[in-house]
Design a protein around this motif. Sequence first.
Motif, PDB file in Angstrom:
ATOM      1  N   THR A   1      23.656  23.462  39.843  1.00 39.01           N
ATOM      2  CA  THR A   1      24.405  24.117  40.917  1.00 39.01           C
ATOM      3  C   THR A   1      25.894  23.816  40.755  1.00 39.01           C
ATOM      4  O   THR A   1      26.280  22.777  40.247  1.00 39.01           O
ATOM      5  CB  THR A   1      23.941  23.621  42.302  1.00 39.01           C
ATOM      6  N   ASN A   2      26.733  24.765  41.204  1.00 34.61           N
ATOM      7  CA  ASN A   2      28.167  24.567  41.162  1.00 34.61           C
ATOM      8  C   ASN A   2      28.566  23.574  42.245  1.00 34.61           C
ATOM      9  O   ASN A   2      28.041  23.597  43.351  1.00 34.61           O
ATOM     10  CB  ASN A   2      28.884  25.901  41.383  1.00 34.61           C
ATOM     11  N   THR A   3      29.507  22.699  41.930  1.00 36.77           N
ATOM     12  CA  THR A   3      29.899  21.671  42.876  1.00 36.77           C
ATOM     13  C   THR A   3      31.282  21.886  43.464  1.00 36.77           C
ATOM     14  O   THR A   3      31.665  21.183  44.372  1.00 36.77           O
ATOM     15  CB  THR A   3      29.860  20.291  42.205  1.00 36.77           C
ATOM     16  N   LYS A   4      32.046  22.853  42.971  1.00 39.64           N
ATOM     17  CA  LYS A   4      33.388  23.101  43.468  1.00 39.64           C
ATOM     18  C   LYS A   4      33.463  24.413  44.225  1.00 39.64           C
ATOM     19  O   LYS A   4      32.873  25.406  43.838  1.00 39.64           O
ATOM     20  CB  LYS A   4      34.399  23.158  42.324  1.00 39.64           C
ATOM     21  N   ALA A   5      34.216  24.390  45.313  1.00 42.34           N
ATOM     22  CA  ALA A   5      34.509  25.601  46.069  1.00 42.34           C
ATOM     23  C   ALA A   5      35.976  25.922  45.820  1.00 42.34           C
ATOM     24  O   ALA A   5      36.848  25.106  46.102  1.00 42.34           O
ATOM     25  CB  ALA A   5      34.269  25.367  47.557  1.00 42.34           C
ATOM     26  N   TYR A   6      36.248  27.089  45.259  1.00 43.90           N
ATOM     27  CA  TYR A   6      37.619  27.545  45.023  1.00 43.90           C
ATOM     28  C   TYR A   6      37.995  28.486  46.153  1.00 43.90           C
ATOM     29  O   TYR A   6      37.367  29.519  46.348  1.00 43.90           O
ATOM     30  CB  TYR A   6      37.739  28.202  43.656  1.00 43.90           C
ATOM     31  N   LEU A   7      39.025  28.110  46.921  1.00 38.45           N
ATOM     32  CA  LEU A   7      39.386  28.823  48.140  1.00 38.45           C
ATOM     33  C   LEU A   7      40.416  29.912  47.868  1.00 38.45           C
ATOM     34  O   LEU A   7      41.417  29.679  47.200  1.00 38.45           O
ATOM     35  CB  LEU A   7      39.924  27.834  49.169  1.00 38.45           C
ATOM     36  N   VAL A   8      40.133  31.112  48.414  1.00 38.05           N
ATOM     37  CA  VAL A   8      40.995  32.275  48.225  1.00 38.05           C
ATOM     38  C   VAL A   8      41.455  32.763  49.593  1.00 38.05           C
ATOM     39  O   VAL A   8      40.642  33.039  50.469  1.00 38.05           O
ATOM     40  CB  VAL A   8      40.246  33.401  47.485  1.00 38.05           C
ATOM     41  N   GLY A   9      42.770  32.862  49.787  1.00 32.53           N
ATOM     42  CA  GLY A   9      43.340  33.329  51.048  1.00 32.53           C
ATOM     43  C   GLY A   9      43.535  32.194  52.029  1.00 32.53           C
ATOM     44  O   GLY A   9      43.127  31.049  51.799  1.00 32.53           O
ATOM     45  N   GLY A  10      44.209  32.508  53.115  1.00 33.90           N
ATOM     46  CA  GLY A  10      44.428  31.519  54.163  1.00 33.90           C
ATOM     47  C   GLY A  10      45.354  30.398  53.739  1.00 33.90           C
ATOM     48  O   GLY A  10      45.991  30.455  52.697  1.00 33.90           O
ATOM     49  N   PRO A  11      45.412  29.348  54.542  1.00 36.75           N
ATOM     50  CA  PRO A  11      46.346  28.259  54.282  1.00 36.75           C
ATOM     51  C   PRO A  11      45.975  27.386  53.076  1.00 36.75           C
ATOM     52  O   PRO A  11      46.811  26.650  52.583  1.00 36.75           O
ATOM     53  CB  PRO A  11      46.312  27.449  55.570  1.00 36.75           C
ATOM     54  N   CYS A  12      44.751  27.464  52.614  1.00 33.49           N
ATOM     55  CA  CYS A  12      44.307  26.635  51.490  1.00 33.49           C
ATOM     56  C   CYS A  12      44.174  27.438  50.197  1.00 33.49           C
ATOM     57  O   CYS A  12      43.497  27.007  49.265  1.00 33.49           O
ATOM     58  CB  CYS A  12      42.970  25.979  51.814  1.00 33.49           C
ATOM     59  N   ASP A  13      44.804  28.608  50.152  1.00 33.00           N
ATOM     60  CA  ASP A  13      44.689  29.501  49.000  1.00 33.00           C
ATOM     61  C   ASP A  13      45.007  28.767  47.697  1.00 33.00           C
ATOM     62  O   ASP A  13      46.021  28.088  47.587  1.00 33.00           O
ATOM     63  CB  ASP A  13      45.638  30.681  49.165  1.00 33.00           C
ATOM     64  N   GLY A  14      44.111  28.900  46.734  1.00 36.08           N
ATOM     65  CA  GLY A  14      44.319  28.303  45.422  1.00 36.08           C
ATOM     66  C   GLY A  14      43.836  26.875  45.278  1.00 36.08           C
ATOM     67  O   GLY A  14      43.867  26.327  44.186  1.00 36.08           O
ATOM     68  N   SER A  15      43.395  26.258  46.352  1.00 37.13           N
ATOM     69  CA  SER A  15      42.916  24.879  46.259  1.00 37.13           C
ATOM     70  C   SER A  15      41.406  24.847  46.035  1.00 37.13           C
ATOM     71  O   SER A  15      40.731  25.863  46.117  1.00 37.13           O
ATOM     72  CB  SER A  15      43.286  24.095  47.523  1.00 37.13           C
ATOM     73  N   SER A  16      40.901  23.671  45.755  1.00 33.27           N
ATOM     74  CA  SER A  16      39.455  23.519  45.574  1.00 33.27           C
ATOM     75  C   SER A  16      38.984  22.311  46.378  1.00 33.27           C
ATOM     76  O   SER A  16      39.744  21.401  46.658  1.00 33.27           O
ATOM     77  CB  SER A  16      39.099  23.357  44.099  1.00 33.27           C
ATOM     78  N   ARG A  17      37.727  22.367  46.751  1.00 37.29           N
ATOM     79  CA  ARG A  17      37.074  21.294  47.513  1.00 37.29           C
ATOM     80  C   ARG A  17      35.648  21.188  47.031  1.00 37.29           C
ATOM     81  O   ARG A  17      35.159  22.035  46.310  1.00 37.29           O
ATOM     82  CB  ARG A  17      37.079  21.610  48.996  1.00 37.29           C
ATOM     83  N   GLU A  18      34.962  20.176  47.518  1.00 31.20           N
ATOM     84  CA  GLU A  18      33.538  20.067  47.218  1.00 31.20           C
ATOM     85  C   GLU A  18      32.808  21.201  47.931  1.00 31.20           C
ATOM     86  O   GLU A  18      33.053  21.450  49.108  1.00 31.20           O
ATOM     87  CB  GLU A  18      32.987  18.717  47.666  1.00 31.20           C
ATOM     88  N   ALA A  19      31.939  21.883  47.204  1.00 30.80           N
ATOM     89  CA  ALA A  19      31.185  22.995  47.783  1.00 30.80           C
ATOM     90  C   ALA A  19      30.127  22.447  48.730  1.00 30.80           C
ATOM     91  O   ALA A  19      29.610  21.354  48.543  1.00 30.80           O
ATOM     92  CB  ALA A  19      30.542  23.827  46.687  1.00 30.80           C
TER      93      ALA A  19
ATOM     94  N   THR B   1      32.360  28.058  42.634  1.00 29.62           N
ATOM     95  CA  THR B   1      32.092  29.300  43.355  1.00 29.62           C
ATOM     96  C   THR B   1      33.318  29.649  44.187  1.00 29.62           C
ATOM     97  O   THR B   1      33.967  28.766  44.742  1.00 29.62           O
ATOM     98  CB  THR B   1      30.875  29.120  44.281  1.00 29.62           C
ATOM     99  N   VAL B   2      33.625  30.938  44.303  1.00 23.95           N
ATOM    100  CA  VAL B   2      34.758  31.406  45.085  1.00 23.95           C
ATOM    101  C   VAL B   2      34.347  31.530  46.552  1.00 23.95           C
ATOM    102  O   VAL B   2      33.287  32.071  46.861  1.00 23.95           O
ATOM    103  CB  VAL B   2      35.265  32.762  44.545  1.00 23.95           C
ATOM    104  N   TYR B   3      35.200  31.019  47.434  1.00 23.37           N
ATOM    105  CA  TYR B   3      35.029  31.137  48.879  1.00 23.37           C
ATOM    106  C   TYR B   3      36.216  31.921  49.420  1.00 23.37           C
ATOM    107  O   TYR B   3      37.370  31.554  49.171  1.00 23.37           O
ATOM    108  CB  TYR B   3      35.007  29.753  49.542  1.00 23.37           C
ATOM    109  N   ASN B   4      35.977  32.989  50.174  1.00 21.74           N
ATOM    110  CA  ASN B   4      37.034  33.814  50.757  1.00 21.74           C
ATOM    111  C   ASN B   4      37.358  33.366  52.170  1.00 21.74           C
ATOM    112  O   ASN B   4      36.467  32.988  52.941  1.00 21.74           O
ATOM    113  CB  ASN B   4      36.629  35.294  50.802  1.00 21.74           C
ATOM    114  N   TYR B   5      38.630  33.475  52.526  1.00 26.36           N
ATOM    115  CA  TYR B   5      39.096  33.121  53.870  1.00 26.36           C
ATOM    116  C   TYR B   5      38.493  34.067  54.894  1.00 26.36           C
ATOM    117  O   TYR B   5      38.474  35.279  54.720  1.00 26.36           O
ATOM    118  CB  TYR B   5      40.623  33.191  53.922  1.00 26.36           C
ATOM    119  N   ASP B   6      37.995  33.495  56.002  1.00 29.81           N
ATOM    120  CA  ASP B   6      37.343  34.301  57.030  1.00 29.81           C
ATOM    121  C   ASP B   6      38.031  34.195  58.384  1.00 29.81           C
ATOM    122  O   ASP B   6      37.594  34.801  59.348  1.00 29.81           O
ATOM    123  CB  ASP B   6      35.879  33.872  57.150  1.00 29.81           C
ATOM    124  N   GLY B   7      39.085  33.419  58.485  1.00 32.86           N
ATOM    125  CA  GLY B   7      39.818  33.346  59.741  1.00 32.86           C
ATOM    126  C   GLY B   7      39.910  31.949  60.316  1.00 32.86           C
ATOM    127  O   GLY B   7      39.398  30.988  59.764  1.00 32.86           O
TER     128      GLY B   7
END
Length: 87
Positions: free
Chosen positions: A3-21, A49-55
Motif C-alpha cells: 500500500t502507498n504510505t504518502k498522501a500528496y496534497l493538491v490545492g488548498g493551503p497545503c498544496d504541494g506538501s505530503s503527509r502520511e496517508a 496517492t494524490v489527495y485533492n482539497y475539499d474545503g
Amino acid sequence: METNTKAYLVGGPCDGSSREAGDALLEVELDGMIHRYVRTTKQHGDDGTVYNYDGMVAPGGGEPGVEDPAARLASPKADAEGHDARS
C-alpha cells in the motif's frame, strides 16, 4: 499487495506538501480550522496517492450565519436600492 504510505496534497493551503496517508479523508488543522483532502485514484510516483482539497470547516461543525434566511424577504442590496420583494 503493497500500500502507498504518502498522501500528496493538491490545492488548498497545503498544496504541494505530503503527509502520511490515512483513510479516504485526510484532515489537517491550520489556524484553528480543519482543511479536508479527499483521496483520489491518481498515483504520485511509486510511493503515494494524490489527495485533492475539499474545503475548510470549523472544528465544531457548522457555524450560525449572520442572518436568518427565513426572516429575509430581499437581499440587503435590494433593500438599499428600494426594491420590494412583496410587490
